[in-house]
Structure formats: C-alpha cells, structure tokens
Design an enzyme around this catalytic site. Structure first.
Site, PDB file in Angstrom:
ATOM      1  N   GLY A 524      17.465 -17.030 -98.725  1.00 26.09           N
ATOM      2  CA  GLY A 524      16.194 -16.319 -98.810  1.00 26.09           C
ATOM      3  C   GLY A 524      15.332 -16.550 -97.580  1.00 26.09           C
ATOM      4  N   HIS A 525      14.339 -15.675 -97.438  1.00 23.29           N
ATOM      5  CA  HIS A 525      13.454 -15.773 -96.286  1.00 23.29           C
ATOM      6  C   HIS A 525      12.711 -17.110 -96.246  1.00 23.29           C
ATOM      7  CE1 HIS A 525      13.417 -11.152 -95.997  1.00 23.29           C
ATOM      8  NE2 HIS A 525      14.162 -11.655 -95.031  1.00 23.29           N
ATOM      9  N   MET A 526      12.216 -17.555 -97.387  1.00 24.62           N
ATOM     10  CA  MET A 526      11.453 -18.789 -97.396  1.00 24.62           C
ATOM     11  C   MET A 526      12.335 -19.984 -97.043  1.00 24.62           C
ATOM     12  SD  MET A 526       9.583 -20.991-100.282  1.00 24.62           S
ATOM     13  CE  MET A 526      11.062 -21.987-100.225  1.00 24.62           C
ATOM     14  N   VAL A 529      12.728 -20.075 -93.317  1.00 25.81           N
ATOM     15  CA  VAL A 529      11.522 -20.562 -92.636  1.00 25.81           C
ATOM     16  C   VAL A 529      11.342 -22.058 -92.887  1.00 25.81           C
ATOM     17  CG1 VAL A 529       9.020 -20.332 -92.476  1.00 25.81           C
ATOM     18  CG2 VAL A 529      10.447 -18.300 -92.727  1.00 25.81           C
TER      19      VAL A 529
END
Length: 864
Positions: A524-526, A529
């Site tokens: 996932g994006h989170m 990051v």
C-alpha cells in the site's frame, strides 16, 4: 496569553482612570501588540529550526515562505516598539532591512561564501561549521569537541579563505571561461581544461593577508610542538563527506614542512579542478560554485600503524560487526586499497574479536627527512604480526561504536596508532549504506512464543501476528485511533493503532514512533511511505485495536511481527534519524539562512553592542526589541509624570532583579516607595508563584548535576550567584500585577519564561498560561528540556503544545485555590529546570527527572 486589556474593559482594574493611567493603557496596547508579534516570531523561528534540523525532508519554497512571514512579524515588532517609545529606535528598521535582505539572499542566490575568518583552530570546529570548513574538517572537529576522542593537532583554512584567494586572482572567472560548454564525456577536452585551470591556480600568488594568517597558524604549532613537525594538508571541500561523499576526488599532500606549506595549500585548492573531480561534480549535479575548497591541516602522527574502520559491513549490513584494516606505518595504502592489509572483524554487541587475518607486510610508508614520505622495509619481526594488538583493536572498535551512536549512521573512520600506543582518529565520514533496502538486517527473535515469554517475563506478548510493512522497533504510548478527525491530537512520540492503513496517516509520520493496523498490505501507499520515512509499521494484525488499550506503553517489533506490553529496552535500537536531504544545496542554503535568523548574539543588555546596529540576526532584533519594550513599559514615562509606584523593585531571596508595575492592589507599599518586600506583595496569584520560586528545596545556587560537556556555551559565573545579593540572572525580570492578576516575564540566563494568570471569584475568568523557550545548549538538549517541561505541565493538568525548544501550557476555568497550587508548582519548576538543558543528553533520562520533580527532588540529586 495576555488578558490585561480585557480587565480594563470589564472594569477589573484602574476604574475611573486618570489621564496618566489612560496614557499607560495606550502604551500597554502597543506593548501587548509587540509581545504578540514577539511570540509569533519566536514560534516561527522554532518551526524553522525544527524543519532545518529535523529528520524529515522539506522544500526551499516552504522555508522561504516561513522566512517571509517571520520578517513581517519582525517588522511589526519594530513598528510597535517605536510607537511605544515615541520613535526612539528608528534605526531598528535599518537593522531589520539589512538582516532580512541578507537572510533572503542565502535562500535565493547562487552559492557564495560568507565573509569570515581565514583559519579556525581545531577547538572551534564542529558540524555547525560545516559550511565554513567542509565535511572533513567539521567532522573531525565534532569528534574532538563533541565526542571528546583524540585527534591530531591542527587547524582548518576556511572556504572563505579559498574564495578570497580565487577572487583575488580572478580565478573563478577564468575557470568559468575555460569550462564553458565542456562535455565531461569528452575525456581529451576534460584533461585539457583541467590542466589549464590547475596551472592558473598553482601559479597564482596568495593574498598577503591570507598568507600571513596561514603561516601564523603553522608557526604557532611549531612553537608549541617543535620545528620538526610535518603537516598533512588535506582537502575538505564544502560538499565532501555529505550524501555525495566526493571520496578520493580531491588531493591531500602529506609530510609537508613550513617551507612548502603554501604551495601544498594551492595544490589542494587546484585539485578542485582535477579531471575526476570535475567529472564527479558534474555527474552528481553539484554546480561548481557549491564545491569550495576548505583545507584541513593536521600535524602528522608518526604512526606505528594506521588504517580504516567501517562501523558496518557495506556488503552485508545485516551483520552487526565492525570491520578494521591496518598496515604498519602511515595508512595511505590502507586508505587507497593499494596494498594487502590486516583485516579484523569485531562483534559490536559483545565487543569480541570474531576473526583476524594478518597480511604479509613487506613495506611501509613513513615520514621522510626533511619532508614528504618514503617507503621502508618492514622489520622482519613485524611482517607477519598484526598491526593492532587485541586490546588496541577493541579500544578502536569502542571509539567507532561511540561515534556511530553520536552520528546516528554507519561511518568510515581513518585511524592511527601513535608512538605511545594511543589510538588517534584522522577522519570520520558517513559510510553510505542504505540499511532500509537490505533484507534481514536485524537478527530475528524467533517464532517460539514460549521461549519468547521466558526471555521477556516482565513484558507479556500482546500480539504475534501481522505482516511487516516497514522494519524496525519502537516503544511509546499507544494511541488507538477511533476517527480520522483525531489525527491532529496524536501526541509526539506515540504509537498509532488504527483499523486500517490510510494515506492520511502520512501527515503524522513525523510525530509517531510506529504504526500498527488491523487491516493493510505491505504494497500500500502508506506502507511505502513508512519505509521511506523509516517508521516501523506492522499491518494486517486482525485485532490490534481490540487487544491494545489506549494509553498503555507498548513496544513494537515490526521486523518480527511482535508487540510487547511495556518498554522492552533490550531489543530497542537507538538510532538518530538523519534527514535524507543532508548535504544537498537546499539543505545547506537553509542552514546558512537559519544562522542569520535563529542564532542569538545579543545576550547582555549592558553591553555597548546591545543596539540596533549590533543586531546581526533576526533573533537579535527580537531580543533587543523585547528588552527595550520592557524598559519602556516599566520605566517612568517621559511624556506623562506617573506615580512612582508603577515601577518598583521587588526584594526577594532570588538571584534576579524583579521590576513591577502595580495596576491596582498588587502591592501594599507607601506612596513613592521604590522597593517592595515579598510580604508587601498582595497579588494573590503572584504570591503563589513567589512561594514556589522561594521554596527551600529549590536550589538557585550551584549546579543541578550539570553535564559539563554540554556547558561550554554558558558562563557559569553569570548564573551561579548568591541569591541574597539580588543580582541579575540574565537581566531584569518584569511583572505587571493587580490583586487578582499578574503577567511575569522572566529571563534566566539564556532562556525565557512567561507566566500570565488571573485568579478571581468567578471560575470562568480564571486561568494560568505558561510559556518557555531557549537555553544555552544545542537544539537537541534544549528540545529535551522542553519535552521534560511539557510532561510536568501535563501532570499539573495544563493543556500543552510543544515545538522544538518552545513549550506552552494553559489551564483555565478552575477554582482559585486549584490554580494557586499550580502556580506554586510552576514557581518551583522554573527554578528546578534552569540548567537542565545542559544535563539532558539522552531522551531516556527525561522520565526520571519528571518523577523526581514530583517527588520533591528539585535539585535532581541522585541518591547514594
């Protein structure tokens, strides 16, 4: 929060005011406006410090925007001060303009070198001098002055000196002309351009003032150490040893005597334009003007052996080991990798030697007579002996561990063993290993729950499931998120526990220690990051929000998918976060601008330089205006003859001068009296504060367990005074007070505290507001003290906000008796924490100080 004018409007003070009192109220309006702008300016400076010194990336546009806002508030401060003083300080506008232009030029112009000294001795070097002396010199100074490990005697010739030399001979213009249109892939043209520029530099004369400054430093070392010393003249360009290491791109000249020292300096400067340096610089995207040659000049160690230490295996960062190589004599071949070297592997955790490989060493480099180096045969009895004994190797490894902990990243360290068998460090620079991309870089704890429970009997396992999204371990207070609307309330240092991953969590990554979710995936994006930011993240646990209680302390081991109750110190890795922008042009430009904003030079109001013309930074302007506004507010007006009771001195057994303006009922003194005793203070809330400040267990004299290594920037004699002398601790302190109200501005040494309080019969009107900022130590220690204060304020029931070294707290709508108890404790607090920024070198010690404060140990003495 100042509310004095509200009391005017409500008739709380100065009822039926006279013309004199009306004039006083008008002055106070300007005073209040100035203080509001002052507070905002300090807040913006704190935010800029957090941004520039913090571990997270930032944009130049953001820094410019914050800087412009800061300058606008500083202009407002100058306006209000002149309105308050009848235009007594109009030259302050010139100072604001001068400093503002200088700050913005740092952020928007091409790279130039700020005028300064030509040379700096080793004792003045640290990473704070990075822009002046380059990475190599700044880092070696950091090793000596901050970590206190042995390094050679020496000095740095600054980047400004190089700029002066180049401008004196118009060499920048010539180099720009020669390099114009160069394609670095055209090797023949590259070599031709390099030869032309280097020849120009080597043939150019040094400016007389620079020549004298350099030779004076050399002569000083000769007078102290003797005429036979030899110098190492080493490159320390302004971009070396940053994220772009420039390793091996520039020259060093070794074994240099006085007669050839100036030519050696020019050789190192000329190496800025050797072919490989030009190619590297252009390929890495660094403009030529960003690489300015500072030179590190060291007295050479007559080394028995020398070599290189890596605090991490660059080929396998999973191994928690130190690698060392060494040779007899000088370490040139070890550094260059041009000869076989001894090789040692040391286990970091156990401090044990894991392996030793001894190379056959036939030759060694030594200092020649009268200058230079020469190769000699290694004595037969040494050829197969290791270049370090076991105890020497372990001492060297311990130094490497200490430095890695200080820098918070793997290091490449050059070392030498001198004739007295003392380890001397010659260089320390980042070892560019990307640990985040390496799989398995932390040993696993295993998956046997029973063995884990036996290993950690005091810390129950709350969860052993989920998927690792970002590796790492952290401990903190669990914040179980029930709604995204609560994101802004997540405390700094907490661990976020949420139902699912969300891109919205990116905005709070800088505040949390770790993230745990019930649902989510590593793709996932989170999660991506989180890995970039280095925040340990465990996703897909299924029921973390159900089994973890809000507010309990936990330890997250995202690497092994484990969550423990409580703090498991033994598995935590203490790492100092490093800004990924470190070393970039933007990073350096912002730090140069910050030096012209946040540094405080005007610390003594009695110094003749305490004036608008003496202001060198934005902080100087704010400090000057604050001091002058206090003087204008608390002195007898030039325009209106006010009763002298408006400016009296409170006599208290404290090492500070307190000047007071009595609005109504705050003091019980005869008309015309210039002093008031503590017994004559009738302000109910200020009585409570003084009661705490004068508590018998609060020590205003003497140290509080001061870490003297952090005390170098403060003068002890200006702080440790006999309180019965009523001397100034950092200058006058000011209070406006009435029977039910006071506003106290306290300046103690290098920090500032403001307390504003109203305690009356109406509960809805009652409040206490507290703010604290500053100190004499570095930003890290100051921020730790602010965190400590914030924790104490929270225990006292105040709602707090914390930004860097600035902390604010407020409590309101409480019965007067409750607030008086808090004010008593706040009085004890400002006395107890006055020097703690010098002590707090470790985040882990903060909670102990908080507990001791509430145990009544205000001097923080450890029990035998």
């Amino acid at each position: 929060m100042l509310r004095f004018l509200d009391f005017f409007r409500k008739g709380k003070a100065l009822e039926g005011e006279s013309p004199e009192q009306a004039a006083f109220r008008k002055k106070y309006q300007h005073f209040e406006n100035l203080l509001a702008a002052n507070n905002k300016a300090l807040e913006l400076m704190t935010e800029l410090e957090q941004t520039c010194y913090g571990p997270k990336p930032f944009s130049l546009e953001y820094v410019i925007g914050q800087t412009e806002s800061l300058l606008s508030y500083v202009n407002r401060i100058a306006d209000e001060l002149n309105a308050l003083s009848n235009n007594k300080f109009v030259r302050l506008f010139d100072a604001v303009e001068r400093i503002g232009v200088s700050v913005l030029q740092e952020l928007v112009r091409k790279r130039t070198v700020e005028a300064g000294r030509f040379t700096l001795p080793m004792q003045d070097l640290s990473l704070e001098r990075l822009a002046e002396v380059g990475g190599k010199a700044a880092s070696l100074g950091e090793v000596y002055n901050r970590v206190h490990l042995p390094v050679p005697r020496g000095f740095a010739i600054t980047a400004y000196a190089c700029s002066h030399f180049m401008h004196f001979n118009r060499l920048y213009e010539e180099s720009e002309r020669v390099l114009k249109g160069l394609d670095v892939e055209d090797t023949e043209k590259l070599l031709e351009c390099s030869r032309k520029i280097q020849s120009l530099i080597l043939d150019a004369p040094l400016p007389p003032d620079l020549e004298n400054a350099v030779l004076n430093e050399v002569d000083s070392l000769i007078r102290e150490l003797g005429p036979d010393i030899r110098m190492a003249v080493r490159s320390s360009a302004t971009c070396e040893d940053s994220e772009a290491s420039f390793a091996g791109q520039h020259s060093s000249v070794l074994g240099v005597g006085r007669s050839n020292f100036l030519q050696a300096y020019k050789e190192v400067v000329a190496s800025t334009f050797n072919p490989r340096a030009i190619y590297y610089r252009r390929s890495k995207g660094y403009p030529d003007e960003y690489v300015i040659m500072s030179v590190l000049c060291l007295v050479m160690v007559n080394a028995k052996s020398s070599g290189v230490l890596y605090t991490r295996d660059p080929n396998d960062p999973r191994r928690d080991v130190i690698l060392v190589n060494g040779v007899w004599g000088l370490g040139v071949s070890a550094v260059e990798g041009s000869a076989a070297t001894d090789f040692f592997v040391v286990d970091k955790a156990r401090r044990q030697i894991l392996s030793t490989w001894t190379a056959p060493k036939e030759t060694m480099l030594v200092l020649a007579d009268p200058e230079g180096l020469e190769e000699r045969k290694v004595p037969p009895e040494l050829r197969t002996r290791p270049s370090l004994e076991s105890d020497q190797l372990l001492s060297l490894a311990e130094a490497g561990i200490l430095l890695e902990e200080h820098y918070g990243q793997p290091l490449d360290i050059e070392w030498a063993l001198d004739s007295s068998n003392r380890i001397v460090l010659l260089q320390s620079r980042p070892l560019n290993v990307d640990l985040k991309t390496v799989r398995g870089d932390v040993p696993t704890l295993g998956s046997d729950l029973e063995s884990l429970r036996r290993k950690f009997p005091d810390n129950p396992i709350l969860l052993h499931q989920g998927v690792t999204a970002s590796r790492g371990k952290a401990s903190g207070i669990a914040y179980v998120l029930t709604s995204d609307h609560n994101l802004l309330n997540i405390p700094v240092g907490s661990i976020l526990i949420a139902k699912q991953t969300s891109p919205r969590y990116v905005s709070i990554l800088g505040r949390v220690q770790a993230i745990v979710t019930d649902v989510g995936s590593i793709t996932g994006h989170m999660a991506s990051v989180a890995r970039e930011f280095g925040v340990p993240t465990l996703v897909g646990t299924g029921n973390a929000t159900e089994v973890i209680s809000h507010g309990e302390e936990i330890t997250v081991d995202a690497t092994n998918c484990l969550i423990f109750q409580g703090r498991v110190e033994s598995i935590l890795e203490r790492k100092k976060a490093v800004n990924p922008m470190k070393g970039s042009p933007t990073y350096k430009a912002c730090h140069a601008a910050l030096k012209k904003m946040a540094v405080l030079n005007l610390t003594d109001p009695e110094n003749e330089n305490f004036s608008p013309d003496g202001c060198r930074t934005v902080h100087d302007v704010v400090r000057f205006a604050h001091e002058m506004s206090m003087r204008e507010m608390f002195r007898i007006s030039d325009r209106v003859e006010m009763d002298k009771r408006y400016a009296v001195r409170i006599k208290a057994p404290l090492p500070m001068k307190i000047l007071a303006v009595d609005l109504q009922g705050g003091l019980n003194i005869p008309p015309g009296a210039s002093e008031a005793t503590m017994e004559q203070v009738t302000s109910i809330p200020f009585q409570a504060l003084l009661r705490g400040m004068t508590h018998p267990d609060v020590r205003w004299v003497g140290a509080v367990g001061v870490d003297w290594r952090g005390f170098a920037t403060i003068m002890a004699e200006s702080v440790f005074r006999d309180p019965t002398m009523d001397d100034r601790m950092g200058g006058p302190n000011y209070v406006v007070l009435s029977n039910e109200y006071f506003n106290f501005n306290s300046r103690l040494g290098y920090h500032f505290a403001v307390i504003d309080a109203y305690c009356g019969p109406q509960v809805n009107d009652n409040y206490v507001a507290f703010s604290f900022k500053g100190g004499a130590a570095d930003i890290g220690r100051r921020s730790r003290r602010a965190l400590l204060i914030a924790k104490i304020l929270k225990r006292l029931g105040l709602k707090t906000t914390l930004k860097g070294d600035m902390v604010r707290g407020e409590i309101k709508k409480y019965d007067c008796s409750e607030l008086l108890t808090r004010l008593d404790m706040l009085g004890r607090l400002i006395g107890a924490v006055r020097l703690l920024d010098m002590v707090l070198s470790d985040d882990g010690r903060i909670d102990w100080y908080v507990d001791e404060f509430f145990n009544g140990n205000y001097s923080f003495q450890r029990k035998a």
